[in-house]
Scaffold this motif. Sequence first.
Motif, PDB file in Angstrom:
ATOM      1  N   GLY A   1      -0.772   8.759  -3.295  1.00 30.02           N
ATOM      2  CA  GLY A   1      -0.195   7.874  -4.162  1.00 30.02           C
ATOM      3  C   GLY A   1       1.118   8.366  -4.791  1.00 30.02           C
ATOM      4  O   GLY A   1       1.998   7.811  -5.085  1.00 30.02           O
ATOM      5  N   ALA A   2       1.023   9.884  -4.676  1.00 35.87           N
ATOM      6  CA  ALA A   2       2.268  10.452  -5.172  1.00 35.87           C
ATOM      7  C   ALA A   2       3.188  10.578  -4.068  1.00 35.87           C
ATOM      8  O   ALA A   2       4.578  10.184  -4.338  1.00 35.87           O
ATOM      9  N   ALA A   3       2.813  10.875  -2.845  1.00 42.42           N
ATOM     10  CA  ALA A   3       3.791  11.230  -1.763  1.00 42.42           C
ATOM     11  C   ALA A   3       4.462   9.847  -1.506  1.00 42.42           C
ATOM     12  O   ALA A   3       5.698   9.847  -1.055  1.00 42.42           O
ATOM     13  N   ASN A   4       3.821   8.789  -1.600  1.00 43.00           N
ATOM     14  CA  ASN A   4       4.394   7.663  -1.559  1.00 43.00           C
ATOM     15  C   ASN A   4       5.515   7.125  -2.101  1.00 43.00           C
ATOM     16  O   ASN A   4       6.217   6.215  -2.142  1.00 43.00           O
ATOM     17  N   ARG A   5       5.625   7.780  -3.422  1.00 44.37           N
ATOM     18  CA  ARG A   5       6.524   7.500  -4.677  1.00 44.37           C
ATOM     19  C   ARG A   5       7.641   8.608  -4.584  1.00 44.37           C
ATOM     20  O   ARG A   5       8.181   8.849  -5.519  1.00 44.37           O
ATOM     21  N   ASP A   6       7.512   9.552  -3.466  1.00 45.19           N
ATOM     22  CA  ASP A   6       8.370  10.712  -3.477  1.00 45.19           C
ATOM     23  C   ASP A   6      10.055  10.055  -2.961  1.00 45.19           C
ATOM     24  O   ASP A   6      10.113   9.517  -1.892  1.00 45.19           O
TER      25      ASP A   6
ATOM     26  N   ILE B   1       0.743  -1.058   0.020  1.00 47.51           N
ATOM     27  CA  ILE B   1       0.180  -0.012  -0.025  1.00 47.51           C
ATOM     28  C   ILE B   1       0.734   1.285  -0.085  1.00 47.51           C
ATOM     29  O   ILE B   1       0.505   2.242  -0.379  1.00 47.51           O
ATOM     30  N   ARG B   2       2.223   1.214   0.455  1.00 51.90           N
ATOM     31  CA  ARG B   2       3.027   2.468  -0.043  1.00 51.90           C
ATOM     32  C   ARG B   2       3.271   2.280  -1.317  1.00 51.90           C
ATOM     33  O   ARG B   2       2.953   3.481  -1.933  1.00 51.90           O
ATOM     34  N   HIS B   3       3.593   1.065  -1.912  1.00 53.82           N
ATOM     35  CA  HIS B   3       4.214   1.188  -3.294  1.00 53.82           C
ATOM     36  C   HIS B   3       2.619   1.628  -4.510  1.00 53.82           C
ATOM     37  O   HIS B   3       3.116   2.379  -5.149  1.00 53.82           O
ATOM     38  N   GLU B   4       1.621   0.942  -4.018  1.00 59.83           N
ATOM     39  CA  GLU B   4       0.506   1.600  -4.773  1.00 59.83           C
ATOM     40  C   GLU B   4      -0.695   2.148  -3.548  1.00 59.83           C
ATOM     41  O   GLU B   4      -1.059   0.992  -3.000  1.00 59.83           O
ATOM     42  N   ALA B   5      -0.913   3.182  -3.377  1.00 58.33           N
ATOM     43  CA  ALA B   5      -1.977   3.714  -2.387  1.00 58.33           C
ATOM     44  C   ALA B   5      -3.354   3.331  -2.780  1.00 58.33           C
ATOM     45  O   ALA B   5      -3.729   3.716  -3.977  1.00 58.33           O
TER      46      ALA B   5
ATOM     47  N   ALA C   1       5.719   5.316   7.604  1.00 57.68           N
ATOM     48  CA  ALA C   1       6.293   6.354   6.991  1.00 57.68           C
ATOM     49  C   ALA C   1       5.476   6.761   5.764  1.00 57.68           C
ATOM     50  O   ALA C   1       5.404   7.805   5.278  1.00 57.68           O
ATOM     51  N   HIS C   2       4.702   5.920   5.138  1.00 54.67           N
ATOM     52  CA  HIS C   2       3.916   6.132   3.936  1.00 54.67           C
ATOM     53  C   HIS C   2       2.677   6.842   4.520  1.00 54.67           C
ATOM     54  O   HIS C   2       2.588   6.683   5.672  1.00 54.67           O
ATOM     55  N   LEU C   3       1.861   7.432   3.542  1.00 54.80           N
ATOM     56  CA  LEU C   3       0.584   7.921   3.839  1.00 54.80           C
ATOM     57  C   LEU C   3      -0.572   7.298   3.366  1.00 54.80           C
ATOM     58  O   LEU C   3      -1.823   7.809   3.302  1.00 54.80           O
ATOM     59  N   ALA C   4      -0.598   5.884   2.990  1.00 46.62           N
ATOM     60  CA  ALA C   4      -1.569   5.335   2.411  1.00 46.62           C
ATOM     61  C   ALA C   4      -2.693   5.302   3.362  1.00 46.62           C
ATOM     62  O   ALA C   4      -3.969   5.127   3.102  1.00 46.62           O
ATOM     63  N   LEU C   5      -2.407   5.251   4.639  1.00 48.24           N
ATOM     64  CA  LEU C   5      -3.379   5.321   5.725  1.00 48.24           C
ATOM     65  C   LEU C   5      -3.827   6.462   6.222  1.00 48.24           C
ATOM     66  O   LEU C   5      -4.422   6.804   7.306  1.00 48.24           O
ATOM     67  N   GLY C   6      -3.312   7.755   5.774  1.00 49.76           N
ATOM     68  CA  GLY C   6      -3.585   9.165   6.055  1.00 49.76           C
ATOM     69  C   GLY C   6      -2.540   9.455   7.247  1.00 49.76           C
ATOM     70  O   GLY C   6      -1.368   8.606   7.684  1.00 49.76           O
TER      71      GLY C   6
ATOM     72  N   ALA D   1     -11.097   8.098  -7.181  1.00 51.09           N
ATOM     73  CA  ALA D   1     -10.131   8.420  -6.080  1.00 51.09           C
ATOM     74  C   ALA D   1      -9.520   7.030  -5.366  1.00 51.09           C
ATOM     75  O   ALA D   1      -9.084   7.134  -4.213  1.00 51.09           O
ATOM     76  N   LEU D   2      -9.754   6.074  -6.182  1.00 51.13           N
ATOM     77  CA  LEU D   2      -9.122   4.749  -5.513  1.00 51.13           C
ATOM     78  C   LEU D   2      -8.344   4.205  -6.795  1.00 51.13           C
ATOM     79  O   LEU D   2      -8.677   4.006  -7.968  1.00 51.13           O
ATOM     80  N   ARG D   3      -7.414   3.568  -6.344  1.00 53.78           N
ATOM     81  CA  ARG D   3      -6.443   2.637  -7.416  1.00 53.78           C
ATOM     82  C   ARG D   3      -6.985   1.304  -6.983  1.00 53.78           C
ATOM     83  O   ARG D   3      -6.706   0.864  -5.669  1.00 53.78           O
ATOM     84  N   THR D   4      -7.483   0.398  -7.870  1.00 54.64           N
ATOM     85  CA  THR D   4      -7.690  -0.936  -7.467  1.00 54.64           C
ATOM     86  C   THR D   4      -7.723  -1.782  -8.679  1.00 54.64           C
ATOM     87  O   THR D   4      -7.576  -1.386  -9.888  1.00 54.64           O
ATOM     88  N   LEU D   5      -7.615  -3.141  -8.541  1.00 57.93           N
ATOM     89  CA  LEU D   5      -7.636  -4.107  -9.469  1.00 57.93           C
ATOM     90  C   LEU D   5      -8.821  -4.756  -9.648  1.00 57.93           C
ATOM     91  O   LEU D   5      -9.771  -5.026  -8.714  1.00 57.93           O
TER      92      LEU D   5
END
Length: 405
Positions: A318-323, A283-287, A342-347, A390-394
Amino acid sequence: MDVAEQEVMAREPATLATDPFSESVLLDPYPFFDELRAAGPVAYLAAWDIYAVGNHAEAEIVASDYERFHSRAGMAMADIRRPDAWRTPSPISEVDPPEHTAIRRAMNRILSPAVLRGWKQAFAEEAEALVARVVSRDEFDGVRDLVEPFVASVFPSVLGVKIPAEAFLLVGQMNFNQMGPNNERTKASVAAAEPWFEQYEAAFQREGAIPGGFAEKIFEAEDAGDLPAGIAAPLVRSFIRGGVDTTIAGLGFTFNQLAQNPDQYAIVHRDPSRSMAAFEEAIRHEAPAQVVFRTVKEDIVLNGVRLKGDRKIGYFMGAANRDAAKFEDPDRYRIERMSAGAHLALGRGVHVCVGQQIARLEADCLVGAFARRVAGFEPAGAPLYRPTNALRTLESLPLRITVRP
Ligand code: HEM
């Protein structure tokens, strides 16, 4: 520099013409995320008259500084205070402290670590049964056959609501489209979910709460005066909204990355207790939630950029986690980086995901059960993404088992 000097030196945000909710960006958001981070601390997205932040430093500030960026105009792009965009505010996501504090305290009590430990066996049993069924075949769909049925089974059962899986998925799709603009995609998903509205609405009312679930505990907390009167039903709805599609997306990404990176899967297969780390890095890699909005409270300067009050500002996790300023080699999926926290996927801040331990428990049980039964697997075709505002999903994830233990 004092505040007056900052004001004099401040510049206007760079204007970007790209529409983050266009089909091409939703299918591959990473070029837009590069553009957004390169635009500086804050960009102005002309297509929707909103601000956007994509660097980790500013995304963290916008997510957590409720004094300057409030939530009461809604966590979506539309301002819920305007008559044409009005909808019932979420009593947890769309309020600020101090109202938010008491609600969050009550929810933390209802979802205590002890309560979650009590769910673990049921989650693990469901995961074992599903994985056993799925891995009896050489090829399967990681999303449709494994992740979706798992989440659609365990989450509603602990929440204690009865909604058909199809309704969950269609309404969830609609909710995440509605987080963005009212474009054709949103309108189509509203039309697709409409037949389920009545059943969905009934599910989160007091009469719909199944005894023993945490929806029932929310109604009891309201009766005991721990929650303001009248908010239990919309609060249950917030949990349904927040807890299904995000977790499905995150688990889908975990299986996708593990299939594409056999060296990373070897770590989890050797030690299934690394399942949660595998999920966290996925979820860091793809939020899953790609953007959440706040509203600029009044005219301010944020890191040298002048912002107008009362305008929406999206923090693109999604952008912040690839910074690259925050994560070394950010496009690579590496479990060892220990990205939790560290990642922001969970706010971040007071609104940080209240259900995150539930999501981790689901990951621990499902990915762990899989890792114990399968020694090697690989993609059996290209993963298919489902464009959602607003969601990235498969949509689907064809997988093939290559080595059994
Ligand atoms: C991978 C799974 C998940 C992801 C990526 C995710 C993402 C997020 C994010 C980004 C926020 C912060 C929103 C903001 O800044 O305003 C949030 C809040 C929230 N999440 Fe999650 N979530 C996940 C799982 C869950 C689950 C399982 C539940 C249900 C139990 C849940 C319920 C909520 C609720 C109710 C909030 C609002 C909290 C508040 O405003 O105080 N989420 N989530």
